[in-house]
Design a protein around this motif. Structure first.
Motif, PDB file in Angstrom:
ATOM      1  N   ARG A  76      75.011  87.552 -48.385  1.00  0.00           N
ATOM      2  CA  ARG A  76      75.154  86.158 -48.818  1.00  0.00           C
ATOM      3  C   ARG A  76      76.609  85.816 -49.107  1.00  0.00           C
ATOM      4  NH1 ARG A  76      69.882  87.384 -50.739  1.00  0.00           N
ATOM      5  NH2 ARG A  76      70.687  88.531 -52.526  1.00  0.00           N
ATOM      6  N   LEU A  77      77.350  86.765 -49.672  1.00  0.00           N
ATOM      7  CA  LEU A  77      78.769  86.523 -49.951  1.00  0.00           C
ATOM      8  C   LEU A  77      79.544  86.323 -48.654  1.00  0.00           C
ATOM      9  CD1 LEU A  77      81.303  86.493 -51.743  1.00  0.00           C
ATOM     10  CD2 LEU A  77      81.280  88.997 -51.669  1.00  0.00           C
ATOM     11  N   LEU A  78      79.320  87.191 -47.668  1.00  0.00           N
ATOM     12  CA  LEU A  78      80.030  87.072 -46.390  1.00  0.00           C
ATOM     13  C   LEU A  78      79.623  85.788 -45.663  1.00  0.00           C
ATOM     14  CD1 LEU A  78      79.895  90.760 -45.102  1.00  0.00           C
ATOM     15  CD2 LEU A  78      81.845  89.554 -46.114  1.00  0.00           C
ATOM     16  N   HIS A  79      78.373  85.396 -45.798  1.00  0.00           N
ATOM     17  CA  HIS A  79      77.928  84.133 -45.190  1.00  0.00           C
ATOM     18  C   HIS A  79      78.684  82.955 -45.806  1.00  0.00           C
ATOM     19  CE1 HIS A  79      75.102  80.697 -44.563  1.00  0.00           C
ATOM     20  NE2 HIS A  79      74.993  81.263 -43.366  1.00  0.00           N
ATOM     21  N   GLY A  80      78.842  82.969 -47.127  1.00  0.00           N
ATOM     22  CA  GLY A  80      79.592  81.898 -47.785  1.00  0.00           C
ATOM     23  C   GLY A  80      81.057  81.903 -47.390  1.00  0.00           C
ATOM     24  N   LEU A  81      81.667  83.086 -47.310  1.00  0.00           N
ATOM     25  CA  LEU A  81      83.088  83.171 -46.966  1.00  0.00           C
ATOM     26  C   LEU A  81      83.336  82.725 -45.534  1.00  0.00           C
ATOM     27  CD1 LEU A  81      85.939  83.947 -47.751  1.00  0.00           C
ATOM     28  CD2 LEU A  81      85.417  86.319 -47.165  1.00  0.00           C
ATOM     29  N   ALA A  82      82.468  83.121 -44.607  1.00  0.00           N
ATOM     30  CA  ALA A  82      82.641  82.703 -43.210  1.00  0.00           C
ATOM     31  C   ALA A  82      82.514  81.186 -43.082  1.00  0.00           C
ATOM     32  CB  ALA A  82      81.619  83.407 -42.329  1.00  0.00           C
ATOM     33  N   ASN A  83      81.590  80.571 -43.829  1.00  0.00           N
ATOM     34  CA  ASN A  83      81.456  79.116 -43.789  1.00  0.00           C
ATOM     35  C   ASN A  83      82.687  78.431 -44.363  1.00  0.00           C
ATOM     36  OD1 ASN A  83      78.754  77.688 -42.938  1.00  0.00           O
ATOM     37  ND2 ASN A  83      78.161  79.684 -43.750  1.00  0.00           N
ATOM     38  N   ALA A  84      83.208  78.939 -45.480  1.00  0.00           N
ATOM     39  CA  ALA A  84      84.417  78.351 -46.067  1.00  0.00           C
ATOM     40  C   ALA A  84      85.603  78.500 -45.126  1.00  0.00           C
ATOM     41  CB  ALA A  84      84.713  79.014 -47.407  1.00  0.00           C
ATOM     42  N   LEU A 139      85.621  78.480 -41.860  1.00  0.00           N
ATOM     43  CA  LEU A 139      85.553  77.449 -40.822  1.00  0.00           C
ATOM     44  C   LEU A 139      85.794  76.057 -41.397  1.00  0.00           C
ATOM     45  CD1 LEU A 139      82.420  78.741 -38.849  1.00  0.00           C
ATOM     46  CD2 LEU A 139      84.818  78.917 -38.156  1.00  0.00           C
ATOM     47  N   ALA A 140      85.209  75.783 -42.566  1.00  0.00           N
ATOM     48  CA  ALA A 140      85.321  74.442 -43.139  1.00  0.00           C
ATOM     49  C   ALA A 140      86.757  74.094 -43.508  1.00  0.00           C
ATOM     50  CB  ALA A 140      84.413  74.324 -44.366  1.00  0.00           C
ATOM     51  N   VAL A 141      87.482  75.022 -44.114  1.00  0.00           N
ATOM     52  CA  VAL A 141      88.841  74.719 -44.553  1.00  0.00           C
ATOM     53  C   VAL A 141      89.788  74.548 -43.369  1.00  0.00           C
ATOM     54  CG1 VAL A 141      89.837  77.045 -44.731  1.00  0.00           C
ATOM     55  CG2 VAL A 141      90.486  75.288 -46.398  1.00  0.00           C
ATOM     56  N   GLN A 142      89.397  75.070 -42.205  1.00  0.00           N
ATOM     57  CA  GLN A 142      90.220  74.915 -41.009  1.00  0.00           C
ATOM     58  C   GLN A 142      89.767  73.739 -40.146  1.00  0.00           C
ATOM     59  OE1 GLN A 142      91.903  78.913 -39.392  1.00  0.00           O
ATOM     60  NE2 GLN A 142      89.777  79.362 -39.934  1.00  0.00           N
ATOM     61  N   GLY A 143      88.754  72.991 -40.630  1.00  0.00           N
ATOM     62  CA  GLY A 143      88.284  71.838 -39.883  1.00  0.00           C
ATOM     63  C   GLY A 143      87.555  72.208 -38.615  1.00  0.00           C
ATOM     64  N   ARG A 144      86.883  73.360 -38.626  1.00  0.00           N
ATOM     65  CA  ARG A 144      86.208  73.845 -37.419  1.00  0.00           C
ATOM     66  C   ARG A 144      84.714  74.016 -37.644  1.00  0.00           C
ATOM     67  NH1 ARG A 144      88.519  79.151 -36.828  1.00  0.00           N
ATOM     68  NH2 ARG A 144      87.272  79.286 -34.939  1.00  0.00           N
ATOM     69  N   GLY A 145      84.141  73.223 -38.531  1.00  0.00           N
ATOM     70  CA  GLY A 145      82.714  73.321 -38.818  1.00  0.00           C
ATOM     71  C   GLY A 145      82.501  73.964 -40.171  1.00  0.00           C
ATOM     72  N   GLY A 146      81.516  74.867 -40.247  1.00  0.00           N
ATOM     73  CA  GLY A 146      81.228  75.514 -41.507  1.00  0.00           C
ATOM     74  C   GLY A 146      80.553  74.568 -42.484  1.00  0.00           C
ATOM     75  N   SER A 147      80.340  75.051 -43.693  1.00  0.00           N
ATOM     76  CA  SER A 147      79.642  74.267 -44.712  1.00  0.00           C
ATOM     77  C   SER A 147      80.161  74.653 -46.085  1.00  0.00           C
ATOM     78  CB  SER A 147      78.125  74.529 -44.631  1.00  0.00           C
ATOM     79  OG  SER A 147      77.458  74.090 -45.789  1.00  0.00           O
ATOM     80  N   TRP A 148      80.664  73.673 -46.834  1.00  0.00           N
ATOM     81  CA  TRP A 148      81.100  73.951 -48.201  1.00  0.00           C
ATOM     82  C   TRP A 148      79.894  74.216 -49.105  1.00  0.00           C
ATOM     83  CZ3 TRP A 148      85.635  75.578 -49.068  1.00  0.00           C
ATOM     84  CH2 TRP A 148      86.735  75.112 -48.352  1.00  0.00           C
ATOM     85  N   GLU A 149      78.754  73.651 -48.769  1.00  0.00           N
ATOM     86  CA  GLU A 149      77.555  73.925 -49.560  1.00  0.00           C
ATOM     87  C   GLU A 149      77.160  75.392 -49.418  1.00  0.00           C
ATOM     88  OE1 GLU A 149      72.928  72.399 -50.083  1.00  0.00           O
ATOM     89  OE2 GLU A 149      74.281  71.395 -48.680  1.00  0.00           O
ATOM     90  N   ALA A 150      77.157  75.909 -48.185  1.00  0.00           N
ATOM     91  CA  ALA A 150      76.842  77.325 -47.975  1.00  0.00           C
ATOM     92  C   ALA A 150      77.892  78.212 -48.631  1.00  0.00           C
ATOM     93  CB  ALA A 150      76.762  77.625 -46.476  1.00  0.00           C
ATOM     94  N   ALA A 151      79.146  77.769 -48.641  1.00  0.00           N
ATOM     95  CA  ALA A 151      80.207  78.547 -49.292  1.00  0.00           C
ATOM     96  C   ALA A 151      79.959  78.668 -50.787  1.00  0.00           C
ATOM     97  CB  ALA A 151      81.563  77.891 -49.026  1.00  0.00           C
ATOM     98  N   ALA A 152      79.561  77.554 -51.423  1.00  0.00           N
ATOM     99  CA  ALA A 152      79.287  77.580 -52.862  1.00  0.00           C
ATOM    100  C   ALA A 152      78.087  78.463 -53.186  1.00  0.00           C
ATOM    101  CB  ALA A 152      79.059  76.156 -53.368  1.00  0.00           C
ATOM    102  N   LEU A 153      77.066  78.433 -52.334  1.00  0.00           N
ATOM    103  CA  LEU A 153      75.897  79.274 -52.551  1.00  0.00           C
ATOM    104  C   LEU A 153      76.254  80.752 -52.411  1.00  0.00           C
ATOM    105  CD1 LEU A 153      73.172  77.208 -50.644  1.00  0.00           C
ATOM    106  CD2 LEU A 153      73.439  77.462 -53.121  1.00  0.00           C
ATOM    107  N   GLY A 154      77.086  81.086 -51.434  1.00  0.00           N
ATOM    108  CA  GLY A 154      77.519  82.475 -51.269  1.00  0.00           C
ATOM    109  C   GLY A 154      78.344  82.953 -52.445  1.00  0.00           C
ATOM    110  N   HIS A 155      79.165  82.066 -53.002  1.00  0.00           N
ATOM    111  CA  HIS A 155      79.955  82.419 -54.178  1.00  0.00           C
ATOM    112  C   HIS A 155      79.046  82.679 -55.373  1.00  0.00           C
ATOM    113  CE1 HIS A 155      82.668  81.724 -57.635  1.00  0.00           C
ATOM    114  NE2 HIS A 155      83.593  82.230 -56.834  1.00  0.00           N
ATOM    115  N   GLY A 156      77.997  81.887 -55.502  1.00  0.00           N
ATOM    116  CA  GLY A 156      77.071  82.071 -56.608  1.00  0.00           C
ATOM    117  C   GLY A 156      76.315  83.384 -56.533  1.00  0.00           C
ATOM    118  N   ALA A 157      76.122  83.902 -55.309  1.00  0.00           N
ATOM    119  CA  ALA A 157      75.401  85.170 -55.156  1.00  0.00           C
ATOM    120  C   ALA A 157      76.184  86.339 -55.728  1.00  0.00           C
ATOM    121  CB  ALA A 157      75.112  85.424 -53.673  1.00  0.00           C
ATOM    122  N   SER A 158      77.496  86.183 -55.880  1.00  0.00           N
ATOM    123  CA  SER A 158      78.327  87.270 -56.413  1.00  0.00           C
ATOM    124  C   SER A 158      79.091  86.803 -57.637  1.00  0.00           C
ATOM    125  CB  SER A 158      79.311  87.752 -55.335  1.00  0.00           C
ATOM    126  OG  SER A 158      80.131  86.676 -54.902  1.00  0.00           O
ATOM    127  N   ALA A 159      78.483  85.923 -58.422  1.00  0.00           N
ATOM    128  CA  ALA A 159      79.185  85.330 -59.567  1.00  0.00           C
ATOM    129  C   ALA A 159      79.576  86.374 -60.601  1.00  0.00           C
ATOM    130  CB  ALA A 159      78.311  84.259 -60.212  1.00  0.00           C
TER     131      ALA A 159
END
Length: 350
Positions: A167-175, A177-197
């Motif tokens: 879940r952490l790697l899924h969130g990081l991979a989404n962030a 892509l999102a921060v580079q303007g190439r897709g991804g999801s900030w929502e998925a990034a936040a969820l992945g961060h929460g999995a390793s809070a």
């Protein structure tokens, strides 16, 4: 004298012009279109915002209480952006705020400096991945190339069993892509961060968690801004791989046939690969494969159970223990003292 037809027409034209000017003055049109207001509207659409609402560029010093599912620092999720003030009918006198800069677009003279991209993943080191099967450690290594690795990891993640690391790697991979303007999801990034809070207990996952924290904070401060991520080849490795301890018993001695507990720390690879393909030597003598461990280990630590081989040394000699895997060797010098062989131990016979 009578008034000519030409004179009548000229008078009508003059009266119509005066009427138009009077109507314009009554409506408050005192000059040409407001260029500052036009720039504000154009800037709002150019940055994905609403007309008249420039993209926020100023950094907020207030800490985010928590990451909302959209990657922001709290507040109602999905709330519409605040509308800008209604356009004034008179000429604007206050300059509009500049649009948020981009790290990959140099600022014009006198404009705001380009944004600095958040720090990306430090070296692992690279897992040998001797079985070529995706695991969290080897996928971390793929993520270190943010240009192609982030999308590659998202495609590979479904092959991993569910876990906090996945879940952490899924969130990081989404962030990524999102921060580079190439897709991804900030929502998925936040969820992945929460999995390793609670902060992961292995070195690569801790590094991934810290980088994801930085990306979410960047997004909170600069919503909508994009940057280009770059690898960090000069950064210190995330994992400090070593033999943390060698336990030979209460007196620190062990003879041929005795058992050593060899604890590894900072492991940056799949533990199952080390047990299958790694090597251990004691006093320069290799221990027969395969290696064994009482348990799978926790986080980036693994405890091996090693049988002391017959070594060409006299009792009382301090011996080294070495562990080799994937071209890397770690050593614990003078790890224990060789005891006299037990005459009842078969492995101690010549």
């Amino acid at each position: 004298m009578g008034i000519s037809l030409g004179t009548r027409i000229a008078g009508l034209c003059l009266a119509g012009t005066v009427a138009v000017i009077a109507a314009s003055c009554a409506a408050g049109e005192v000059g040409p279109p407001d260029r500052a207001q036009e720039a504000n509207v154009a800037g709002g659409f150019a940055n994905g915002g609403r007309a008249g609402t420039p993209h926020p560029a100023a950094e907020s010093s207030a800490p985010a209480p928590s990451w909302a599912p959209d990657g922001s620092g709290g507040g109602p999720v999905g709330a519409p952006p605040a509308a800008g003030p209604p356009a004034s009918p008179t000429r604007a006198t206050t300059p509009t705020a500049p649009a948020a800069p981009r790290a990959d677009r140099p600022a014009k003279d006198g404009g705001p400096p380009p944004l600095t991209a958040p720090a990306w993943l430090p070296p692992g080191p690279v897992s040998p991945d001797t079985d070529a099967v995706p695991d969290p450690e080897s996928l971390y290594d793929r993520l270190r190339t943010p240009g192609t690795g982030c999308a590659d990891v998202l495609r590979a993640l479904p092959s991993l069993p569910p876990s906090d690391d996945r879940r952490l790697l899924h969130g990081l991979a989404n962030a990524c892509l999102a921060v580079q303007g190439r897709g991804g999801s900030w929502e998925a990034a936040a969820l992945g961060h929460g999995a390793s809070a609670g902060r992961p207990d292995d070195c690569k996952s801790r590094a991934a968690h810290d980088v994801l924290t930085g990306l979410l904070e960047f997004h909170r401060r600069h919503p909508g801004a994009t940057v280009r991520l770059e690898p960090a080849p000069t950064a210190a490795p995330a994992c400090a791989y070593a033999i943390a301890a060698v336990d030979a018993g209460t007196d620190g001695t062990a003879g041929p046939g005795g058992t050593l507990s060899v604890e590894l720390s900072g492991t940056y690879f799949d533990h199952a690969e080390l047990l299958r393909d790694g090597e251990v030597s004691v006093g320069g003598v290799s221990v027969p494969a395969p290696l064994t461990a009482p348990s799978a280990g926790s986080g980036d630590r693994l405890r091996l159970a090693v049988t002391v081989p017959v070594v060409p040394a006299v009792p009382g000699t301090a011996l080294d223990v070495r562990v080799r895997y994937g071209g890397t060797e770690v050593v614990r010098e003078d790890a224990f003292v060789l005891a006299a062989p037990d005459p009842l131990t078969p492995s101690a016979s010549p």
